[in-house]
Design an enzyme around this catalytic site. Structure first.
Site, mmCIF file in Angstrom:
data_model
loop_
_atom_site.group_PDB
_atom_site.id
_atom_site.type_symbol
_atom_site.label_atom_id
_atom_site.label_comp_id
_atom_site.label_asym_id
_atom_site.label_seq_id
_atom_site.Cartn_x
_atom_site.Cartn_y
_atom_site.Cartn_z
ATOM 1 N NE ARG A 5 8.451 -1.198 4.309
ATOM 2 C CZ ARG A 5 7.874 -1.465 5.470
ATOM 3 N NH1 ARG A 5 6.671 -2.000 5.499
ATOM 4 N NH2 ARG A 5 8.494 -1.221 6.597
ATOM 5 C CE LYS A 61 -8.799 -1.577 11.389
ATOM 6 N NZ LYS A 61 -8.097 -2.309 10.312
ATOM 7 C CD GLU A 90 5.867 -4.561 2.469
ATOM 8 O OE1 GLU A 90 4.893 -3.842 2.766
ATOM 9 O OE2 GLU A 90 6.713 -4.956 3.318
#
Length: 655
Positions: free
Chosen positions: A402, A289, A374
């Site tokens: 969600r 990253k 979630e």
């Protein structure tokens, strides 16, 4: 903004020669390395001006080039998870010249968007959806008899979401023609990547090995079940000695990797070999990253999402000073935890965004980041509550959607003591429609037993969090992205009377014409409008329960009630007021202002509010318009009366 464009063709000769991936596929392999250098530099240069998501895209430059080089896009489908990692994809698919508008009003979306490009095969702003969507596309192609490759590219963070594993389980069982690429950018895995690993990946994905493997299946099919199972396990054991394949093999995938995702030759060769295979395949690609930009490599978390910065040093522009609601929550959580050892802080992979960094450092044994999960976060909180602990779930409004079943079934139905600190409520600016917290009033207030609070300022937010924590049962405090009007909090916390509003401004004139019922963030512009129109303004504070007595009093005293909320009008706080008035047979005129029945594109929060009439000027304009309409029937009646009156006759007397 985009002054460098005229000479872009000379500074980025390969990149500016690509307006479509078909042109990319005409390059020699050696040119791909040069293209990767140009693409990375261009991504840094433009994002330095606009801000946006930087580190994820820097990590996928080579992978993106390889995918469009090997696969016949858009006929072959690339399904990216979320959109953070897809900036290079946008640049290579005909949007290079508009890339300087990323995340801006009327510009490119920061996420994948089907209406924006045929190359964005599936819109996504939430994680863990790519494999499910790609599987659907693969099954559809099979049913239609279409020879098409479907590729899902998912990050290792998104793979923590249960939905991803549900899709993997289903895909292996269906034997669909699907390639899943795990873009793994965890630094700890990089030591597993090197010449040996890349060599094994090329061998295992090559024609010779796959032919032997397919041949072995034929031979094994003639053996007794016990021997066949033993042989299959032995093959998996041998591969498991050098690579983590067992899990994905057990799910029904043919696993290859890990490979170095920044080695274009290896990545292209592996993808070409895997394209020749059929059925569910899994490629494990390791990337870094922030690759190629030293500041982002050193701190990929900070450079995940950036404000404009100096491309030479990485130094970002200073953000506007001011205290945010997230800061208010962060301090309250630590203060409350110091008072009550039963407090547990939970986040679904949003430690920084939700303000739990300090808490995670000071109360490590009471901090839980459950990953992008979630649903699990809510039921986990429910279990904690069952045993007498006091869980606080810090979650974005858009992500709470969600876990709606868990909110109802696992928490509210059992009246469990869970507090929800709902961040990013309302409009969120540059993140656009995918992240807008536009629905929580509507989906929370219909749940029995749920307390729904909306602070108008920072001090009220702190006290509401305290109020919700002291309340026995499910409660929520929803607050916006960014800062409030600047009302400083007091160290001492005070509980509010649940369901009690406050009048912030009273009409000064004798005629009580308009009363504005403002929810949460809308109080500040409502007070400004109240001053301009001499209207009464109420800080409603609670969406559920409402201050019912005050509503009835206002309905009896005023000609027009106006509800203002940063939530969709349908089913929102205004609807709650309407329902109560109807229940009590009140026929006072009412105007409901809020987010209209449409998805709002990105822009600044101020631009978004102005576009839908929720700034002070827009609220004032809509109220005056309604007052004009209300006065028209009376004028029409008076006019009609004049027209229908018989003319008076005069008598003439002659003398």
């Amino acid at each position: 903004m985009n002054q460098q464009m005229p000479d872009g063709s000379t500074r980025y000769p390969l990149l500016f020669g690509i307006d479509d991936p078909s042109q990319l596929r005409e390059l020699d392999r050696d040119q791909l390395v040069v293209l990767a250098v140009e693409l990375r530099k261009y991504l840094i240069e433009i994002t330095a001006q606009t801000g946006g998501h930087l580190a994820p895209g820097l990590g996928t430059v080579e992978l993106t080039i390889a995918l469009h080089y090997v696969f016949n896009t858009p006929e072959d489908r690339l399904v990216w998870d979320i959109g953070h990692q897809a900036y290079p994809h946008k640049i290579l698919t005909g949007r290079r010249d508009r890339f300087h508008t990323i995340r801006q009003h009327q510009g490119l979306s920061g996420f994948l968007k089907r209406s924006e490009s045929k190359y964005d095969t599936f819109g996504a702003g939430h994680a863990s959806t790519s494999i499910s969507a790609a599987l659907g596309m693969a099954v559809a192609a099979g049913r239609e008899g279409i020879e098409r490759e479907v590729v899902a590219i998912i990050g290792d963070g998104a793979l923590t979401g249960g939905m991803a594993f549900e899709a993997l389980n289903n895909a292996g069982d269906l034997d669909a023609n699907l390639l899943v690429i795990l873009n793994d950018n965890e630094m700890s895995i990089s030591k597993n990547v090197g010449a040996i690993s890349n060599y094994l990946a090329r061998i295992l994905s090559g024609h010779a090995y796959s032919t032997v493997r397919e041949g072995s299946k034929t031979v094994l099919s003639t053996l007794p079940p016990s021997i066949k199972n033993y042989a299959r396990r032995w093959e998996e054991h041998l591969k498991g000695m050098v690579m983590p394949s067992t899990l994905f093999e057990e799910l029904g995938f043919y696993y290859i990797g890990p490979i170095d995702g920044h080695n274009l030759q290896t990545t292209v060769t592996t993808l070409k070999n895997m394209r020749k295979m059929k059925g569910p395949r899994f490629l494990h690609v390791v990337t870094q990253k922030g690759k190629g930009f030293e500041p982002a490599e050193g701190d990929p978390c900070v450079f995940h999402g950036v404000t404009p910065f100096n491309p030479d040093t990485g130094k970002m522009e200073k953000k506007k000073k001011g205290r945010t609601y997230t800061n208010v929550f962060s301090d309250w959580l630590c203060d409350m935890a110091a008072q009550d050892e039963k407090l547990i802080g939970i986040t679904p992979a949003m430690r920084e965004g939700s303000g739990l960094v300090r808490f995670s450092q000071e109360f490590r044994d009471r901090y839980f980041d459950v990953g992008i999960a979630e649903q699990h976060s809510l039921t986990f909180a429910a279990g904690l509550s069952c045993e007498g602990l006091k869980p606080v779930v810090a979650i974005y409004s858009t992500f709470l959607q969600r876990a709606y079943d868990q909110l109802i079934h696992d928490i509210a139905l059992q009246n469990l003591d869970v507090l929800f600190a709902i961040d990013r409520a309302g409009l969120v600016g540059a993140d656009g429609a995918t992240h807008a917290g536009a629905y929580d009033y509507s989906f929370l207030r219909c749940i029995p037993g749920m307390v729904v609070m909306a602070p108008a300022d920072e001090a009220e937010c702190r006290n509401m969090l305290y109020t919700g924590y002291q309340h026995v049962g499910p409660a929520s405090v929803r607050y916006p992205r960014g800062g409030g009007p600047g009302v400083a909090e007091k160290t001492r916390m005070s509980a509010l009377t649940i369901g009690k509003a406050e009048v912030r401004r009273k009409t000064k004139g004798k005629i009580k014409q308009v009363a504005i019922l403002a929810f949460g963030t809308m109080l500040t512009p409502a007070v400004e409008v109240g001053d301009a129109l001499d209207a009464t303004v109420v800080n409603m504070r609670f969406v559920k329960p409402l201050d019912e007595q005050l509503i009835l009093t206002l309905a009896d005293a005023y000609s027009l009630l106006v509800t203002v909320e940063e939530n969709v009008v349908m089913g929102g706080a205004g609807s709650a007021v309407n329902e109560y008035l109807a229940k009590n047979n009140r026929h006072t005129a009412i105007l409901n202002l809020g987010i209209p029945d449409k998805h709002l594109d990105q822009g600044s929060q101020q631009q978004q509010l102005a576009a839908i009439g929720l700034d002070a000027e827009g609220i004032k304009r809509q109220i005056l318009s309604r007052l004009t309409i209300m006065s028209e029937p009376q004028q029409q009646v008076k006019t009609q009366q004049v027209k229908t009156q018989k003319p008076k006759t005069s008598t003439v007397v002659s003398v």
